[in-house]
Scaffold this active site. Structure first.
Site, PDB file in Angstrom:
ATOM      1  N   ILE A   3      33.576  36.467  35.093  1.00  0.00           N
ATOM      2  CA  ILE A   3      34.809  36.562  35.675  1.00  0.00           C
ATOM      3  C   ILE A   3      35.354  37.870  35.702  1.00  0.00           C
ATOM      4  O   ILE A   3      35.140  38.516  34.815  1.00  0.00           O
ATOM      5  CB  ILE A   3      35.745  35.464  35.214  1.00  0.00           C
ATOM      6  CG1 ILE A   3      35.888  35.801  33.762  1.00  0.00           C
ATOM      7  CG2 ILE A   3      35.358  34.131  35.634  1.00  0.00           C
ATOM      8  CD1 ILE A   3      37.007  35.114  33.185  1.00  0.00           C
ATOM      9  N   THR A   4      36.287  38.260  36.498  1.00  0.00           N
ATOM     10  CA  THR A   4      37.096  39.508  36.447  1.00  0.00           C
ATOM     11  C   THR A   4      36.413  40.766  37.102  1.00  0.00           C
ATOM     12  O   THR A   4      35.163  40.659  37.556  1.00  0.00           O
ATOM     13  CB  THR A   4      36.981  40.039  35.235  1.00  0.00           C
ATOM     14  OG1 THR A   4      37.466  39.165  34.393  1.00  0.00           O
ATOM     15  CG2 THR A   4      37.975  41.175  34.897  1.00  0.00           C
ATOM     16  N   THR A   5      37.178  41.609  37.513  1.00  0.00           N
ATOM     17  CA  THR A   5      36.815  43.108  37.846  1.00  0.00           C
ATOM     18  C   THR A   5      37.454  44.104  36.884  1.00  0.00           C
ATOM     19  O   THR A   5      38.484  44.065  36.740  1.00  0.00           O
ATOM     20  CB  THR A   5      37.273  43.440  39.325  1.00  0.00           C
ATOM     21  OG1 THR A   5      37.130  42.337  40.234  1.00  0.00           O
ATOM     22  CG2 THR A   5      36.586  44.741  39.921  1.00  0.00           C
ATOM     23  N   SER A 132      32.514  40.020  37.664  1.00  0.00           N
ATOM     24  CA  SER A 132      32.062  39.425  38.851  1.00  0.00           C
ATOM     25  C   SER A 132      32.328  40.245  39.969  1.00  0.00           C
ATOM     26  O   SER A 132      31.487  40.122  40.994  1.00  0.00           O
ATOM     27  CB  SER A 132      32.473  37.814  38.929  1.00  0.00           C
ATOM     28  OG  SER A 132      33.867  37.873  39.037  1.00  0.00           O
TER      29      SER A 132
END
Lengths: 202, 255
Positions: A3-5, A132
């Site tokens: 998850i995340t950027t 992600s």
């Protein structure tokens, strides 16, 4: 992926780190304003991605170790030391953990430095993306990155990247957090949703 | 300066009424019985010189080294009980190696000398062990911090120096070192002066043959600690021998 950027970029005299703010448990957003840029030392930050618990715990452990280390050697720690500490934990427990931390900061020997610690490797790079959302922006960062960008150019580059990733990745969203680190110190900034740059289809 | 401990000197865990730990002082006497070692820090590096007394003609040349390598960028010159010194050099090597493994870069010399000094100090606290009977000088060169020189003695304290000497002729050596303007010299100039000092303090009457061990670390070696190359050493020894002869001649003229 995870998850995340998250993104970190070097410029002459420092680094800029950026992240989104969404924490999801499956399809539910459990926190829409989480700051994923975590302090390791005065002028060294890390960007968290993957399992929130794993990433936060690694960051806390390394924060403690760096506190002790900087007192023992009597000066500010090197960015490489912080990255090596993160790497040692990530590699030793790589089967149990599921987190990727990008370590970036400023020290007097090497100036601004960005280190990648994915899966327990250690590599210095001019810029790095993770999480992600990063899959959707590899093309953008490869095309738009230029050597020798100024501090303001880097900040704009980071904000643009996060914004693009947030608009395509379901696991990224919310606000954008920015941290700029140079010789003078670290400056944290939060850019709200309506202030983010917009691109095609927005 | 010798005083008798009488009862308060049996173990390192006992103070004397006047506040001394005699075992540690006796350990320092062991260092004073050994031959001299000096280390000098200059503008762009550190040079070590050791007067290695040769007790027998049957010894192979270059055996019983008194200068050790602790990690690539750090050198260690010792005086005192050689076996104690060897074991401490292993301790220093492990410290430097663990630091590199944990933190990803060369250990700063100040930190290394503090860690080894802490280890030496631990052996001055208990009656079950004896203090280490050796002093040693650590030196390194680094692009950002420049040359560094530290000395650790059996009591477990470490000081930073521009020049220091340990062993039997340390007072005479210190006098000679103080005459030098080391902050303005380069390693190449300094290596000759170090050889000269060792030749000066060597006592021809009491001790016979000796081997001169010279090593350096600095910009001239790109930050790597190594024994001085053969041609540089021969040049330095020639300079040392020539200077001594000059002084002999000038003495006769004064008479």
């Amino acid at each position: 992926k995870s998850i995340t950027t998250i993104i970190a970029v070097e410029f002459n005299g420092g680094v800029v780190l950026g992240s989104d703010s969404r924490v999801s448990a499956g399809e539910t957003v459990v926190n829409r304003v989480m700051n994923k840029l975590s302090l390791l030392h005065d002028k060294i930050y890390c960007a968290l991605s993957g399992s929130a618990a794993d990433a936060q715990t690694i960051a806390e452990m390394v924060n403690y170790q760096l506190d002790v280390h900087s007192i023992e050697i009597g000066e500010d720690p090197q960015v490489r030391s912080a990255a090596t500490l993160v790497k040692n934990i990530s590699y030793k427990y790589k089967e149990e953990l599921s987190a990727h931390l990008i370590v970036a900061g400023w020290d007097r020997r090497g100036g601004g430095q960005v280190f990648v610690t994915l899966n327990g490797l250690l590599s210095r790079q001019p810029f790095a993306v993770g999480g992600s959302g990063s899959s959707y922006v590899y093309g953008f960062v490869d095309a738009e990155y230029q050597k020798g960008m100024s501090k303001e150019d880097c900040q704009q580059f980071v904000v643009n990247t996060i914004s693009l990733a947030m608009s395509r990745d379901g696991s990224s969203g919310g606000v954008a957090y920015l941290v700029t680190i140079d010789e003078k110190g670290a400056e944290e900034k939060c850019i709200l949703g309506n202030e983010l740059p917009t691109f095609y289809d927005q | 300066m010798s005083s008798i401990g009488t009862g308060y000197d049996l173990s390192a865990s006992t103070f004397s009424p006047d506040g001394r730990v005699f075992q540690v002082e006796y350990a320092m006497k062991a260092v004073e019985n050994s031959s001299t070692a000096i280390g000098i820090r200059c503008k762009d590096g550190v040079v070590f010189g050791v007067e290695k007394l040769v007790l027998s003609k049957l010894y192979e040349q270059g055996s019983n080294k008194r200068i050790f390598n602790v990690d690539r960028h750090v050198g260690m010159a010792v005086a005192g009980l050689l076996a104690d010194a060897r074991s401490l050099s292993e301790v220093a090597r492990e410290e430097a190696s663990n630091f590199r493994s944990n933190y990803g870069h060369n250990i700063p010399l100040k930190h290394l000398s503090e860690r080894v000094a802490m280890y030496v100090h631990a052996y001055t606290l208990y009656s079950a062990v004896r203090p280490f009977g050796c002093s040693f000088i650590l030196g390194s060169y680094d692009q950002d911090d420049g040359p560094q020189l530290y000395m650790v003695d059996p009591s477990g304290i470490s000081y930073g120096y521009w020049g220091c000497a340990i062993g039997k002729a340390k007072q005479a050596a210190k006098t000679e070192i103080e005459k030098l303007q080391m902050k303005d010299m380069t390693c190449r100039e300094l290596v000759k002066e170090v050889a000269k000092i060792i030749y000066i303090v060597h006592d021809e009457v009491k001790d016979k043959a000796f081997e001169l061990e010279l090593s350096w670390v600095g910009e001239v070696t790109n930050g790597k600690h190594e024994l001085v190359p053969k041609d540089v050493r021969e040049e330095a020894e020639k300079y040392a021998k020539d200077s001594l002869e000059e002084e002999d001649d000038s003495d006769e003229e004064n008479m």
